[in-house]
Enzyme design. Structure first.
Site, PDB file in Angstrom:
ATOM      1  N   GLN A  45       0.835  -1.200   0.000  1.00  0.00           N
ATOM      2  CA  GLN A  45       0.000   0.000   0.000  1.00  0.00           C
ATOM      3  C   GLN A  45       0.874   1.256   0.000  1.00  0.00           C
ATOM      4  O   GLN A  45       0.389   2.351  -0.181  1.00  0.00           O
ATOM      5  CB  GLN A  45      -0.887   0.032   1.252  1.00  0.00           C
ATOM      6  N   PHE A  84      -6.019  -3.812   3.659  1.00  0.00           N
ATOM      7  CA  PHE A  84      -6.675  -3.508   4.944  1.00  0.00           C
ATOM      8  C   PHE A  84      -5.730  -2.873   5.957  1.00  0.00           C
ATOM      9  O   PHE A  84      -5.993  -2.897   7.159  1.00  0.00           O
ATOM     10  CB  PHE A  84      -7.333  -4.762   5.546  1.00  0.00           C
ATOM     11  N   ARG A 137      -4.624   8.276  16.655  1.00  0.00           N
ATOM     12  CA  ARG A 137      -5.999   8.196  16.131  1.00  0.00           C
ATOM     13  C   ARG A 137      -6.954   7.635  17.184  1.00  0.00           C
ATOM     14  O   ARG A 137      -8.137   7.965  17.199  1.00  0.00           O
ATOM     15  CB  ARG A 137      -6.051   7.384  14.832  1.00  0.00           C
ATOM     16  N   PHE A 144      -7.485   2.081  12.116  1.00  0.00           N
ATOM     17  CA  PHE A 144      -6.198   2.625  12.569  1.00  0.00           C
ATOM     18  C   PHE A 144      -6.227   3.144  14.016  1.00  0.00           C
ATOM     19  O   PHE A 144      -5.803   4.254  14.303  1.00  0.00           O
ATOM     20  CB  PHE A 144      -5.830   3.774  11.607  1.00  0.00           C
ATOM     21  N   THR A 157      -3.454  12.126  10.103  1.00  0.00           N
ATOM     22  CA  THR A 157      -3.303  13.069  11.221  1.00  0.00           C
ATOM     23  C   THR A 157      -1.925  13.723  11.200  1.00  0.00           C
ATOM     24  O   THR A 157      -1.720  14.742  11.839  1.00  0.00           O
ATOM     25  CB  THR A 157      -3.563  12.378  12.574  1.00  0.00           C
ATOM     26  N   GLU A 211     -12.661   3.266   5.698  1.00  0.00           N
ATOM     27  CA  GLU A 211     -12.596   2.788   7.079  1.00  0.00           C
ATOM     28  C   GLU A 211     -13.887   2.916   7.888  1.00  0.00           C
ATOM     29  O   GLU A 211     -14.203   2.025   8.674  1.00  0.00           O
ATOM     30  CB  GLU A 211     -11.474   3.527   7.825  1.00  0.00           C
TER      31      GLU A 211
END
Lengths: 156, 750
Positions: free
Chosen positions: B191, B222, B304, B338, B434, B706
């Site tokens: 990814q 994922f 997160r 996450f 973030t 998500e």
């Protein structure tokens, strides 16, 4: 050991080691890469192919056992000029495909089951359709559209 | 538009990493890994393995020309363990052989002597021993200390969630080939192509420009291939570099499960205080994140968790603290959500706890405390365009919450060996990385001289349909037939310095970069057409491959215009860049505006528990979801259905099991169960919230990767609701997953 079998309609004769798995014969020797290795222990169904009409996990099946039999893989479902098989058509129509890695196994399993139903003149219920796919795992779709697609195969 | 890869998938023609035709002379790599979770390597004897015919060599840290270091955020993770091992499955060496089979045989012949050290598997124990990945962080709002005295009700407890194996059906892998001048080309199932490129360059001690990483597609990711696709790609590249031969490393399932990290298990303590009117006045939570043996992405995941500690509710006084605890498990990593879902589970548990104690329905408490426009999140962002109240009333109107409650209670009063339960699960999920600098993307667009178009972006296709969305954008903007557009592989030589395909933000970031590229091309093409017709560029439009001048169709086609523009030496290639505006975050103050927007939604889950067997079946999940204005509803609904089931799996049947010595017992698909076709709810109904959509989202179509996973949290609380209907004395424990075994224990607990 020498084995003679048909794959996707073509007669093949070859020498194989008795320990060779069918999935390795298909992917590594015959270079048919549409059959996918998922778990290599018969749990996920990604490597499903059809041997003499039955969908089997090719990772749990010795290559020598196809001697005298007829094997179909996803590549055998459609020729370059042929339209898609009904199972493939329904999978497309219902958007039952995400990453695609489990897809050829699901298509082959459904193909085998639908052939059997056709032969016996049965229209399976939704529960029976689900049962036919109990050996195939999909991590992306949540199955809803796969069930819809498989069920649609039996609708006229 | 259907996923553009679908036809390749259903015909078995799509190419994944392991399907790339093998180059002659390719060596196959198998990893030799630590058999224990913690210990000191005394000696390793490779001689028997090396003597096996067909073995080429065995690579260890000694062959690394650059740094033996793959840590992404902190440099705390060796590619190959040198002196100590910190988790079972930690790579020690790479065996290279003419075939995978020979390499596996050789692995059995390696003799290793290790002095075992004490292994820590529990995050609370790690905290006690001060084994932290990095210092704890606290987000706070108001003052909880002074708020407790104003609370009419205070409840405290513990809420735990176990980890989750990604179980992408395509296993990890990479294929590296040496090129001329010491360059290396790597195909990777990752990814994060740039992370792979950067890490290979570091380990090989060369510039990133010498490494090309290419990704066609993934058979599922994922989050499991965000950071953890890197080691295998680095190993393959190292082999190609040292031996000047192509090297392929593809993990087998048990190796994959043993060596890679999972969703982080969390163990948390909460304290919630309610006013007389049932408004939440104060909430304190301490999260213990089980990070595993190295940082990996744990700092960002932990952040997160803090961002989502109050989920969809406004709480005026909050103190949320998180500890990233170092244990001897494989480094845990990104997984859809996450860290957000782990944070949200705790406040949901706290609310259910409070509702049970107060003898009211949890949904009364949830509804009363829903976030409103203008409310402040604990991290300082002011909530805007909050759809939650509308979503809740849509749920009442469309799916009849009261009716469900009555249905459940009627059923329960008539049945003694089966009980139904239900739950409502609201979500509020922040969209953006973030870490602000990661919110940028680029797209490269070529218009070829025959009018066809090639598009490259930094987005990685892994089944989520991002390439389909990119194709839609280009085809719509140029108003050409989609068959004229090709989505290229994700390649670091075409699009550099990419952020990983993660955080649900990939379509937004890359899509907006693509829009910028198309817009620049359109501007040049309009000028070319305007010059031809003697009109102004503003008069020119394109429609269905025809040039429109001042609202009237002309006889010029798209293809003719491109041909003309090329002859005029107009540049037909553009690189678009996008960086999300507005967002910022000050880590010193733990305040800012980290998210471009939030995605909201609500799920109503009904379950039937068999009170003799402890089994359960989900009758239905009904969802009202904030899509914004979906740009591709079939693709987005697919994400919701899949995310929901993955969330239900995490909350119910997926039981990750490490023993006390840190050895993974649920190490294959026969011992780790993911949802199969029987595990899915009998009915999943999805309604879209009517909204104007978010400007920051691509075509106002909100991110969808998500958020739906968190609808699955409702499964836990629905089951608990049913268990309590059977056994009101069942202890108030919050310990996901709610396996059949735990249900049975709960049903008959005294």
């Amino acid at each position: 050991m020498k084995i003679v079998f048909k794959i996707n309609g073509k007669q093949v004769s070859m020498e194989v080691k008795p320990s060779l798995l069918l999935i390795d014969l298909i992917r590594d020797v015959l270079k048919l890469k549409g059959t996918k290795p998922g778990c290599l222990e018969g749990e996920c169904g990604a490597c499903s192919v059809i041997v003499d009409g039955e969908a089997i996990n090719s990772c749990m099946y010795l290559a020598i056992n196809v001697n005298g039999k007829e094997v179909s893989t996803i590549e055998g479902l459609t020729g370059t000029e042929n339209p898609l098989h009904k199972v493939q058509d329904k999978m497309l129509e219902h958007g039952a495909v995400q990453c695609g890695f489990c897809t050829s196994g699901i298509v082959m399993t459904t193909k085998a089951y639908s052939d059997k139903c056709l032969e016996e003149g049965i229209t399976p219920t939704r529960e029976e359709v689900k049962k036919s796919l109990e050996g195939n795992l999909c991590r992306c779709t949540g199955y809803a559209k796969i069930i819809d697609a498989a069920e649609a195969v039996y609708k006229k | 538009m259907k996923n553009i890869d679908s036809k390749g998938h259903v015909t078995g023609k799509s190419i994944y990493l392991d399907d790339i035709p093998t180059i002659q002379g390719t060596l196959f790599g198998v990893i030799f890994d630590s058999p224990v979770a913690h210990g000191h390597i005394e000696s390793i004897d490779y001689s028997k393995a090396l003597a096996l015919p067909g073995i080429q060599t065995i690579l260890t840290s000694k062959e690394i020309p650059g740094e033996n270091q793959i840590g992404g955020i902190f440099p705390d993770e060796e590619l190959f363990a040198e002196e100590d091992v910190h988790f079972q499955g930690q790579p020690i060496a790479l065996i290279l052989a003419e075939s995978e089979h020979i390499a596996f045989q050789a692995r059995k012949l390696i003799e290793i002597k290790i002095t075992e050290k004490e292994a820590i598997v529990d995050p609370r124990e790690a905290r006690k021993k001060n084994q932290l990945i990095f210092p704890p962080r606290t987000f706070s709002l108001g003052n909880t200390d002074s708020a407790w005295s104003q609370c009419a009700h205070i409840f405290e407890g513990q809420a735990d969630t176990n980890g989750q194996e990604h179980l992408y059906i395509e296993m990890q892998g990479a294929y590296a080939s040496p090129l001329e001048n010491g360059n290396i080309r790597v195909s990777s199932s990752t990814q994060g192509p740039t992370a792979v490129q950067r890490t290979i360059a570091k380990v090989l001690g060369m510039g990133m420009h010498k490494i090309e990483v290419d990704v066609v597609r993934l058979g599922g990711g994922f989050g499991g291939k965000e950071d953890q696709a890197t080691p295998w790609a680095v190993m393959a590249a190292l082999g190609a570099h040292v031996l000047k031969k192509p090297v392929k490393v593809v993990l087998h399932r048990m190796d994959d499960m043993r060596m890679t990290g999972k969703r982080h298990p969390y163990s948390s303590d909460y304290k919630i205080g309610l006013h007389e009117d049932l408004k939440i006045l104060a909430y304190e939570v301490i999260f213990h994140q089980n990070a595993g043996a190295a940082a990996d992405l744990s700092p960002a995941v932990m952040e997160r968790t803090l961002f989502h500690s109050t989920n969809s509710y406004f709480v005026p006084n909050v103190k949320a603290t998180a500890y990233s605890c170092k244990t001897n498990l494989p480094p845990n990593t990104a997984f859809r959500g996450f860290g957000g879902p782990q944070g949200m589970f705790v406040i949901e548990a706290a609310l259910v706890h409070a509702a049970n104690e107060l003898g009211i329905s949890a949904h009364e408490l949830q509804k009363k405390n829903l976030l409103q426009d203008g409310d402040e999140f604990p991290y300082g962002q002011i909530a805007a365009d909050v759809g939650l109240t509308q979503i809740w009333s849509d749920m009442e109107a469309k799916f009849d919450i009261k009716g469900a409650e009555k249905r459940v209670s009627d059923f329960n009063s008539k049945n003694s060996d089966k009980k139904k339960g239900f739950s409502l699960q609201p979500i509020a999920f922040g969209i953006s990385f973030t870490k602000t600098p990661m919110n940028q993307a680029r797209a490269l667009v070529h218009i070829y001289s025959d009018g066809s178009v090639g598009v490259s972006t930094g987005a990685v296709e892994m089944g989520q349909g991002v390439n389909t969305k990119m194709l839609q954008i280009a085809a719509d903007m140029f108003s050409i037939d989609p068959s004229k557009v090709r989505l290229e592989s994700t390649n670091t030589t075409r699009v550099a310095n990419t952020s990983p395909t993660a955080a649900s933000a990939t379509a937004d970031l890359n899509g907006k970069a693509l829009q910028n590229a198309c817009y620049a091309l359109l501007t040049r093409l309009k000028k070319s057409a305007a010059d031809h017709f003697g009109s102004a560029a503003s008069d020119i439009q394109f429609k269905d491959e025809q040039v429109i001048n001042s609202g009237k169709a002309t006889d010029m086609t798209w293809n003719q215009l491109i041909d003309q523009a090329f002859l005029e030496r107009v540049c037909l290639t553009e690189n678009g860049h996008y960086a999300t505006p507005i967002i910022n975050f000050d880590k010193e103050k733990e305040k800012g505006h980290p998210f471009a927007y939030h995605v909201y939604g609500l799920a109503l889950t009904e379950v039937t528990v068999d009170c003799i067997r402890g089994t359960y079946e989900f009758d239905s999940v009904k969802i009202v979801h904030d899509f914004g204005e979906s740009m591709n509803l079939p693709v987005d609904i697919g994400q919701i259905e899949g995310g929901l089931v993955q969330g239900i799996g995490w909350m119910t049947m997926e039981e990750l099991d490490y023993d006390k010595k840190g050895k993974l017992r649920s190490n294959s698909l026969s011992t780790y169960k993911i949802p199969d076709i029987y595990s899915v709810p009998k009915e999943v109904l999805i309604e879209a919230l009517e909204t104007e959509g978010a400007e920051q989202a691509i075509l106002k179509s909100k991110a969808v990767g998500e958020p739906p996973l968190m609808y699955g949290l409702g499964a836990y609380f629905a089951i608990q609701n049913a268990v309590r209907a059977f056994n009101p004395d069942a202890q108030q424990t919050f310990d996901a997953p709610f396996t059949h075994e735990k249900v049975l224990m709960g049903l008959y607990q005294i």
